[in-house]
Design an enzyme around this catalytic site. Structure first.
Site, PDB file in Angstrom:
ATOM      1  N   ASP A 128      -7.768   3.812   1.207  1.00  0.00           N
ATOM      2  CA  ASP A 128      -6.964   4.155   2.164  1.00  0.00           C
ATOM      3  C   ASP A 128      -7.994   4.709   3.723  1.00  0.00           C
ATOM      4  OD1 ASP A 128      -5.383   5.659   3.970  1.00  0.00           O
ATOM      5  OD2 ASP A 128      -4.329   6.656   2.277  1.00  0.00           O
ATOM      6  N   CYS A 175       0.783  -1.300  -0.155  1.00  0.00           N
ATOM      7  CA  CYS A 175       0.098   0.166  -0.094  1.00  0.00           C
ATOM      8  C   CYS A 175       0.918   1.352  -0.015  1.00  0.00           C
ATOM      9  CB  CYS A 175      -0.844  -0.050   1.107  1.00  0.00           C
ATOM     10  SG  CYS A 175      -0.224  -0.071   2.635  1.00  0.00           S
ATOM     11  N   ASN A 190       2.484   1.576   4.482  1.00  0.00           N
ATOM     12  CA  ASN A 190       2.626   0.342   4.916  1.00  0.00           C
ATOM     13  C   ASN A 190       2.352   0.305   6.414  1.00  0.00           C
ATOM     14  OD1 ASN A 190       5.611  -1.647   5.417  1.00  0.00           O
ATOM     15  ND2 ASN A 190       3.586  -2.637   4.920  1.00  0.00           N
ATOM     16  N   CYS A 223      -1.108   0.748   7.318  1.00  0.00           N
ATOM     17  CA  CYS A 223      -2.745   0.284   7.562  1.00  0.00           C
ATOM     18  C   CYS A 223      -3.101  -0.940   6.738  1.00  0.00           C
ATOM     19  CB  CYS A 223      -3.560   1.524   7.085  1.00  0.00           C
ATOM     20  SG  CYS A 223      -3.455   2.894   8.278  1.00  0.00           S
ATOM     21  N   ARG A 224      -3.324  -0.751   5.492  1.00  0.00           N
ATOM     22  CA  ARG A 224      -3.946  -1.774   4.622  1.00  0.00           C
ATOM     23  C   ARG A 224      -3.035  -2.863   4.209  1.00  0.00           C
ATOM     24  NH1 ARG A 224      -5.110   2.268  -0.309  1.00  0.00           N
ATOM     25  NH2 ARG A 224      -3.381   2.982   0.729  1.00  0.00           N
ATOM     26  N   SER A 225      -1.664  -2.665   4.165  1.00  0.00           N
ATOM     27  CA  SER A 225      -0.941  -3.838   3.693  1.00  0.00           C
ATOM     28  C   SER A 225      -0.347  -4.807   4.662  1.00  0.00           C
ATOM     29  CB  SER A 225       0.342  -3.454   2.645  1.00  0.00           C
ATOM     30  OG  SER A 225       1.261  -2.514   3.481  1.00  0.00           O
TER      31      SER A 225
HETATM   32  P1  4NP Z   1      -1.545   2.703   4.075  1.00  0.00           P
HETATM   33  O1  4NP Z   1      -2.138   3.998   4.795  1.00  0.00           O
HETATM   34  O2  4NP Z   1      -1.192   3.001   2.811  1.00  0.00           O
HETATM   35  O3  4NP Z   1      -2.860   2.087   4.060  1.00  0.00           O
HETATM   36  O4  4NP Z   1      -0.545   2.349   5.178  1.00  0.00           O
HETATM   37  C1  4NP Z   1      -1.675   5.234   4.918  1.00  0.00           C
HETATM   38  C2  4NP Z   1      -0.679   5.299   6.089  1.00  0.00           C
HETATM   39  C3  4NP Z   1      -0.129   6.588   6.015  1.00  0.00           C
HETATM   40  C4  4NP Z   1       0.027   7.821   4.964  1.00  0.00           C
HETATM   41  C5  4NP Z   1      -0.963   7.200   4.092  1.00  0.00           C
HETATM   42  C6  4NP Z   1      -1.812   6.306   3.966  1.00  0.00           C
HETATM   43  N1  4NP Z   1       0.578   8.832   5.160  1.00  0.00           N
HETATM   44  O5  4NP Z   1       0.351   9.797   4.196  1.00  0.00           O
HETATM   45  O6  4NP Z   1       1.295   9.016   6.120  1.00  0.00           O
END
Ligand code: 4NP
Length: 171
Positions: free
Chosen positions: A143, A25, A28, A30-32
């Site tokens: 997201d 994602c 790294n 939340c989702r992945s």
């Molecule tokens: P992820 O979510 O891609 O599912 O891990 C996010 C976590 C942090 C950020 C963006 C998306 N960020 O911009 O910090």
């Protein structure tokens, strides 16, 4: 859900003794890492953890070295899944290491295509949504970072469905 991607992936990997899957994602956190934890739990429940290696990485580098987002850890724990992954950024060498590289959304997928070192490496890239058949309005895993609790629950629901279908197609 994309039957062509599901069938082509299963055909491509059917001879492998071990199948190495990298979930990707943006952050790294939340989702992945949730996808990695959900997939591993499904493999363990089916006594098939020896057949799979699941890992995760992010296209961005903002959270390297961090545990997953605390909100995602809490929502996953409620489902009996402990997320202990340490955040890292995806790299070109991941295309040598892994058999299947699964992106959560269109942005992740286009970044993966950009990073892939060869056309053969690009064949390893697939969208998580290809294995999701529970929610037709989602063609990606959204997201949840700026969402409330329902965003995290929605991601876990989509991943539970997608990873179950992925596992069943590869086992
Ligand atoms: P992820 O979510 O891609 O599912 O891990 C996010 C976590 C942090 C950020 C963006 C998306 N960020 O911009 O910090």
């Amino acid at each position: 859900m994309d039957k062509n991607i599901i069938d082509n992936t299963a055909r491509r990997l059917q001879g492998n003794e071990k199948i190495k899957i990298l979930f990707v994602c943006l952050g790294n956190i939340c989702r992945s890492p949730a996808a990695e934890g959900v997939f591993r739990a499904i493999a363990e429940e089916n006594s098939m953890s020896g057949r799979f290696i699941a890992d995760s990485a992010g296209t961005g580098g903002y959270h390297i070295g961090d545990l997953p987002d605390q909100r995602m850890r809490i929502h996953a724990r409620r489902r009996g899944i402990e997320l202990t992954h340490i955040c890292r950024q995806v790299s070109e060498s991941d295309f040598d290491e892994f058999d299947l590289i699964i992106g959560m959304d269109h942005n992740n997928l286009s970044n993966l295509h950009r990073i892939a070192p060869t056309p053969e490496a690009e064949q390893k890239i697939a969208p998580m949504a290809a294995w999701v058949d529970s929610a037709l309005r989602f063609d990606h895993i959204p997201d949840p970072y700026y969402d409330g609790a329902e965003g995290f629950e929605n991601v876990l629901d989509l991943l539970q469905n997608g990873c179950t279908n992925l596992f069943n197609s590869l086992k």
